[in-house]
Design an enzyme around this catalytic site. Structure first.
Site, PDB file in Angstrom:
ATOM      1  N   HIS A 269     -27.952 -26.093-101.704  1.00  0.00           N
ATOM      2  CA  HIS A 269     -27.947 -25.636-103.091  1.00  0.00           C
ATOM      3  C   HIS A 269     -29.336 -25.287-103.599  1.00  0.00           C
ATOM      4  CE1 HIS A 269     -29.047 -29.841-103.325  1.00  0.00           C
ATOM      5  NE2 HIS A 269     -29.407 -29.703-104.574  1.00  0.00           N
ATOM      6  N   CYS A 270     -30.366 -25.422-102.768  1.00  0.00           N
ATOM      7  CA  CYS A 270     -31.740 -25.222-103.261  1.00  0.00           C
ATOM      8  C   CYS A 270     -32.467 -24.069-102.590  1.00  0.00           C
ATOM      9  CB  CYS A 270     -32.543 -26.513-103.079  1.00  0.00           C
ATOM     10  SG  CYS A 270     -32.107 -27.821-104.240  1.00  0.00           S
ATOM     11  N   ILE A 271     -32.813 -24.241-101.315  1.00  0.00           N
ATOM     12  CA  ILE A 271     -33.724 -23.309-100.640  1.00  0.00           C
ATOM     13  C   ILE A 271     -33.208 -21.865-100.623  1.00  0.00           C
ATOM     14  CG2 ILE A 271     -35.085 -22.886 -98.553  1.00  0.00           C
ATOM     15  CD1 ILE A 271     -35.742 -25.462-100.044  1.00  0.00           C
ATOM     16  N   VAL A 273     -31.431 -20.424-102.817  1.00  0.00           N
ATOM     17  CA  VAL A 273     -31.122 -19.954-104.166  1.00  0.00           C
ATOM     18  C   VAL A 273     -32.324 -19.998-105.101  1.00  0.00           C
ATOM     19  CG1 VAL A 273     -29.738 -20.439-106.229  1.00  0.00           C
ATOM     20  CG2 VAL A 273     -28.698 -20.629-103.949  1.00  0.00           C
ATOM     21  N   ASP A 274     -32.965 -21.153-105.185  1.00  0.00           N
ATOM     22  CA  ASP A 274     -33.957 -21.396-106.230  1.00  0.00           C
ATOM     23  C   ASP A 274     -35.116 -20.399-106.257  1.00  0.00           C
ATOM     24  OD1 ASP A 274     -32.310 -23.498-106.744  1.00  0.00           O
ATOM     25  OD2 ASP A 274     -33.653 -25.037-105.947  1.00  0.00           O
TER      26      ASP A 274
END
Length: 436
Positions: A269-271, A273-274
Site C-alpha cells: 500500500h506504500c511504495i 503508490v505514495d
C-alpha cells in the site's frame, strides 16, 4: 480543550476511535487497547467488523489470540453514531490509492470525514495517519470538518502522524518505531505527541506539511533505490555479473551505502503508490519530478521482465509459453502476509494468462484469487512436478526450498526472482535467476 485532553490521556480515560481497521488501523487500535485505553474501531465493512468482534483476525500479522487479549478494551462497529459519540480522539487510517493515471484518490479520507462531521463536538481531536501529499490536512481535511461551524485548532484539535507499518516485519512494530507528529499549531502537536507517547517514542515536527512530507520522502527514497537496483539487475544479466553478490560485497562498506534488493516489482500500500502523490503535487507548482516518475516506470515494468525470463527459459527447453503449465510460488506482495495489494506477481500471473499459459499459484496466505473472472484456489506444493515452469516470487517462511528443489525434473524451468536457490538446489532444472 487541550488541558482536558491531556488530563484524559494521563488518566487513560480518553476514548479513542480508529477509522479504518486494515494493516494500519487494527494494529494501532490494539496497541492503545493494550495500554488500557477504551478503543472503538470504525470500518464500513460489516464482515470485517463482525469478524473482529468475534475475535477472528483478517490479517495474517494479527493473531486471534491477540484480539482476545484486548477484547475488554477494544470493540469494532460500522455505526458512525457508536463510533464518534463521546469520543475524544479520532484517528483516520483509511487507504489512499491512486487512479489509473497515478493521481491521488482521497475518496476514502473524504468519506470518513463526512461520516464524522455530524458527530463532531468541541474538544474532539482529529488525527490523520493515511499517507498523502503535503497539504492534504489543511487543504482537504480541515475545510470539510470546519463545515461544522467550529474552528480547527481552537474548538477542536488537528494533527497529522504518518503511519509507519511494515506488515510481516517481526523486528520493528508500533512499540519500537518512532511516530512523527505535526499539528495545526504547537499546542495540537503537543497533545498528539502526548497521545502517541503512550505507545512509542515520538518525534515532533513544526508543521502538518512537514509531517506529511516525512512519510512521502521515506517511501520515495525506497522506491527510487529499489528501481535503481532493479535496473542494475537487468544490466547484470546482460554484462554477466551477479547483482546479489555485488550488493552483499558493497554492503561491507561501513559508510555511504545502504543495500536495496531487486525483485519482480514493488507491492503493498506504500511504495508503488505514495511517491506518485508527491510527483502529482509537484506538478501543481510547475515542477516535474523526474526521479520519482522514472522509478515508478522501472518498477512497474519489472513484472514484464519476469515474464520475458519465463519465455526465454521455456524456449531453452523447446516449449512455448502458450499451453505451458506455470506455477507461481508466493502471490502476496511480500513474505508472510495475506496482502495482495499491488502485488507484482499478480501482474506476472495476468500477463502469462493472456499469452495462453495455464497458470496456478501456491500461497497459504492467499486462499483464493479471482483471475479472468475465475475464482482460483492455492495449489498444493505436492503437485509441483506437474508444471513446466515454477516462478519463485515470494519466499514465505513455510517454503522448504530443499523439498521444493528436490521435486524439480530435468526440463522444468525455474525463474528465481529473489535469489533463494543455490547451485545444489538447481542442478535438476533450467534456472533463470533475476540479476545473474
Amino acid at each position: 480543550m487541550l488541558q482536558l485532553l491531556k488530563s484524559k490521556i494521563d488518566k487513560k480515560t480518553a476514548r479513542i476511535c480508529i477509522v479504518g481497521l486494515g494493516y494500519v488501523g487494527l494494529p494501532l487500535a490494539i496497541e492503545f487497547a493494550k495500554r488500557d485505553f477504551e478503543v472503538i474501531g470504525y470500518d464500513v465493512s460489516v464482515d470485517l467488523v463482525n469478524n473482529i468482534n468475534d475475535l477472528k483476525s483478517h490479517l495474517s500479522t494479527i493473531s486471534d489470540e491477540l484480539l482476545k487479549s484486548v477484547e475488554f478494551n477494544f470493540k469494532a462497529t460500522n455505526s458512525p453514531k457508536k463510533a464518534f459519540t463521546n469520543t475524544d480522539f479520532i484517528i483516520i487510517c483509511v487507504p489512499t490509492p491512486v487512479t489509473k493515471s497515478n493521481d491521488p484518490n482521497l475518496d476514502y479520507i473524504k468519506s470518513a470525514l463526512i461520516d464524522i462531521l455530524p458527530y463532531l463536538t468541541k474538544d474532539m481531536f482529529l488525527i490523520l495517519e493515511s499517507t498523502t501529499y503535503p497539504g492534504t490536512t489543511e487543504e482537504i481535511m480541515i475545510p470539510i470538518i470546519e463545515q461544522s461551524g467550529m474552528v480547527a485548532g481552537l474548538d477542536f484539535g488537528v494533527a497529522y502522524s504518518p503511519e509507519r507499518v511494515d506488515p510481516g516485519n517481526i523486528t520493528f512494530n508500533l512499540s519500537n518505531t518512532p511516530k512523527v507528529v505535526g499539528g495545526i499549531n504547537e499546542d495540537c502537536a503537543d497533545i498528539a505527541r502526548e497521545l502517541y507517547s503512550q505507545i512509542t517514542s515520538v518525534v515532533k515536527v513544526s508543521s502538518l506539511k512537514n509531517a506529511e512530507a516525512t512519510k512521502i520522502i521515506e517511501n520515495v527514497f525506497r522506491a527510487v533505490n529499489i528501481a535503481l537496483v532493479n535496473e542494475l539487475a537487468i544490466l547484470a544479466e546482460q554484462l554477466g555479473f551477479d547483482i546479489w553478490e555485488v550488493i552483499d560485497a558493497a554492503s561491507t562498506k561501513p559508510y555511504g551505502f545502504m543495500p536495496h534488493y531487486p525483485g519482480a516489482g514493488v507491492g503493498g500500500h506504500c511504495i508503488p503508490v505514495d511517491p506518485f502523490y508527491l510527483s502529482w503535487k509537484a506538478k501543481e507548482v510547475g515542477l516535474n519530478s523526474k526521479f520519482i516518475e522514472l522509478a515508478g516506470e522501472i518498477n512497474q515494468n519489472m513484472p514484464k521482465h519476469i515474464v520475458n525470463m519465463t519465455i526465454a527459459g521455456l524456449n531453452e527447453v523447446k516449449k512455448s509459453v502458450n499451453g505451458s503449465k506455470v506455477l507461481i510460488l508466493g502471490l502476496a506482495y511480500k513474505k508472510d502476509v495475506n496482502d495482495l495489494r499491488n502485488s507484482p506477481m499478480l501482474s506476472v500471473f495476468e500477463q502469462l494468462l493472456k499469452m495462453g499459459a495455464e497458470v496456478s499459484y501456491n500461497d497459504e496466505f492467499i486462499n483464493e484469487v479471482r483471475m479472468d473472472n475465475e475464482l482460483l484456489a492455492s495449489t498444493p506444493l505436492e503437485t509441483i512436478q506437474n508444471f513446466d515452469c515454477v516462478i519463485i516470487g515470494v519466499k514465505h517462511s513455510y517454503y522448504d526450498l530443499d523439498y521444493i528443489s528436490s521435486q524439480f525434473i530435468s526440463d522444468v524451468v525455474v525463474v528465481d526472482c529473489i535469489n533463494v536457490l543455490n547451485q545444489n538446489q538447481s542442478k535438476c532444472c533450467v534456472l533463470k535467476k533475476l540479476g545473474q
